[in-house]
Design an enzyme around this catalytic site. Structure first.
Site, PDB file in Angstrom:
ATOM      1  N   GLY A 131      -9.531   4.611   5.815  1.00 50.66           N
ATOM      2  CA  GLY A 131      -8.252   4.866   5.174  1.00 50.66           C
ATOM      3  C   GLY A 131      -8.257   4.337   3.759  1.00 50.66           C
ATOM      4  N   SER A 186      -2.980   2.652  -0.207  1.00 55.06           N
ATOM      5  CA  SER A 186      -2.800   1.435  -0.994  1.00 55.06           C
ATOM      6  C   SER A 186      -3.328   0.198  -0.266  1.00 55.06           C
ATOM      7  CB  SER A 186      -1.324   1.246  -1.347  1.00 55.06           C
ATOM      8  OG  SER A 186      -0.520   1.200  -0.182  1.00 55.06           O
ATOM      9  N   HIS A 227     -10.671  11.157   4.570  1.00 52.44           N
ATOM     10  CA  HIS A 227     -10.900  12.571   4.883  1.00 52.44           C
ATOM     11  C   HIS A 227     -10.523  13.457   3.700  1.00 52.44           C
ATOM     12  CE1 HIS A 227      -6.697  14.044   5.202  1.00 52.44           C
ATOM     13  NE2 HIS A 227      -6.455  12.755   5.383  1.00 52.44           N
ATOM     14  N   SER A 281       2.388  -9.089   3.253  1.00 58.18           N
ATOM     15  CA  SER A 281       1.215  -8.804   2.413  1.00 58.18           C
ATOM     16  C   SER A 281       1.297  -7.412   1.790  1.00 58.18           C
ATOM     17  CB  SER A 281      -0.057  -8.911   3.255  1.00 58.18           C
ATOM     18  OG  SER A 281       0.072  -8.145   4.450  1.00 58.18           O
ATOM     19  N   ALA A 307       0.360  -4.467  -0.511  1.00 55.47           N
ATOM     20  CA  ALA A 307      -0.897  -4.079  -1.141  1.00 55.47           C
ATOM     21  C   ALA A 307      -0.869  -4.285  -2.651  1.00 55.47           C
ATOM     22  CB  ALA A 307      -1.194  -2.614  -0.817  1.00 55.47           C
ATOM     23  N   LYS A 337       9.900  -5.158  12.386  1.00 53.44           N
ATOM     24  CA  LYS A 337      10.586  -5.618  11.168  1.00 53.44           C
ATOM     25  C   LYS A 337      10.837  -4.452  10.221  1.00 53.44           C
ATOM     26  CE  LYS A 337       6.710  -5.354   8.624  1.00 53.44           C
ATOM     27  NZ  LYS A 337       6.482  -4.557   7.400  1.00 53.44           N
ATOM     28  N   ASN A 372       9.913   0.741   3.267  1.00 49.95           N
ATOM     29  CA  ASN A 372      10.990   0.813   4.257  1.00 49.95           C
ATOM     30  C   ASN A 372      12.332   0.442   3.634  1.00 49.95           C
ATOM     31  OD1 ASN A 372       9.703   1.341   7.086  1.00 49.95           O
ATOM     32  ND2 ASN A 372       8.333  -0.087   6.056  1.00 49.95           N
ATOM     33  N   GLU A 414       6.960   3.639   7.875  1.00 53.09           N
ATOM     34  CA  GLU A 414       6.639   3.328   9.263  1.00 53.09           C
ATOM     35  C   GLU A 414       7.892   3.069  10.106  1.00 53.09           C
ATOM     36  OE1 GLU A 414       3.637   3.723  10.092  1.00 53.09           O
ATOM     37  OE2 GLU A 414       2.224   2.973   8.600  1.00 53.09           O
TER      38      GLU A 414
END
EC number: 1.1.1.94
Length: 337
Positions: free
Chosen positions: A8, A11, A32, A136, A138, A189, A254, A279
């Protein structure tokens, strides 16, 4: 020095590639997306998602999945939560017995209610699946801003090996055997962060956000413990720590999506505007399903689901939360006789 593959190239995957490359490891990033691969090879940065953060020379980029997985000491899964299962299925034929895989995505699978590590274990049963989570972003990790996270593994020796792999003078890593608690804290969260962002969009203040965050961690802990997590985990980096940063940071997708919803956008419109996977939208429905399955009270999660999927008015949902039946803050504290 370890041979590390990162699956993946968004970021977070790119930021971890920079971190691990600077730690002296030989790193391979897989994507990909041929456009993404070409960009990372030619420009040595993720210009679309993490601009101005350069890849070290010891970071290689490939679109060949088998090549990226062969002969690696550690494989880091950094793909968005909705595609973890499909990517793990593609990876499975190339994974040797005992391969250490570290999931760094956050989410719960809609429908099955499985954590992401459980999905990886189901698709790649011969691997040692671990998790890394915590406050954390990115954007900060890639630039070497001091950060602290936690790594979870069933085996202490693997957790301590990963601690050594990731840790440096600006990236401190703790260990914890409570994988399910770490993952649930990291996933749930995001739902609370959507609510916090929505109150920002509505023009409410710090009092409102503090209330949401405090009662939100209470909901996360109740649900997480019901699912087998440990209370201590939710008071740590992947519970309170991750909740604080995701509810308050300008980097939080988010919170930003929630803010746009508070300003009047639909969930779909907000996700398109954010331009990255939000997410919390995917986790909200799963969190509510789990709460109902285990009979756990999660009024904030319920309100978020109503706003996201039932076109409920966010202001009315805030009022309904405030006007619920009176109750104690802590049921286990006793009054004087």
């Amino acid at each position: 020095m370890k041979q590390v593959s990162i699956i993946g190239a968004g970021s977070w995957g790119t930021a971890l590639a920079v971190l691990l490359g600077n730690n002296g490891h030989e790193v391979t990033i897989w994507s990909h997306d041929l456009h993404e691969v070409e960009m990372l090879r030619d420009k040595r940065e993720q210009q679309e998602k993490l601009p101005d953060v350069k890849l070290p020379d010891n970071v290689n980029v490939t679109s060949d999945l088998e090549e990226s997985l062969t002969g690696k000491d550690v494989i880091v899964m950094a793909v968005p939560s909705p595609v973890v299962r499909s990517v793990a299925k593609q990876m499975s034929p190339f994974i040797p017995d005992g391969q250490v895989i570290v999931n760094v995505a956050k989410g719960i699978e809609d429908g099955t209610y499985m954590t992401l590590s459980a999905i990886i274990e189901e698709e790649i049963p011969n691997a040692e699946v671990c998790v890394l989570s915590g406050p954390s972003h990115a954007e900060e990790v890639g630039r070497g801003i001091p950060t602290t996270v936690v790594v979870g593994s069933k085996k202490q020796d693997i957790a301590e090996m990963l601690q050594d792999v990731f840790m440096n003078q600006v990236f401190r890593v703790y260990t914890n055997p409570d994988i399910i608690g770490i993952e649930l804290g990291g996933a749930l969260k995001n739902v609370i962060a959507l609510a916090a962002g929505t109150t920002d969009g509505l023009g409410y203040g710090d009092n409102t956000k503090a209330a949401l965050m405090t009662r939100g961690i209470a909901e996360l802990t109740r649900l997480g413990v019901a699912l087998g997590g440990k209370p201590e985990t939710f008071s740590g980096l992947t519970g309170i720590g991750d909740l604080i940063v995701t509810c308050t940071s300008v980097h939080s997708r988010n919170r930003k999506a929630g803010y746009l919803i508070g300003k009047g956008m639909t969930a779909d419109e907000a996700m398109k505007e954010v331009k990255m996977v939000v997410e919390g939208v995917y986790s909200a429905k799963a969190a509510l399903g789990l709460a109902r399955k285990y009979n756990v009270s999660v009024p904030i999660v319920e309100a978020v689901n109503k706003v996201l999927f039932e076109d409920a008015d966010p202001r009315e949902e805030v009022s309904s939360l405030l006007l619920r039946e009176r109750r104690k803050e802590h049921n286990n504290l006793k009054w004087e006789e």
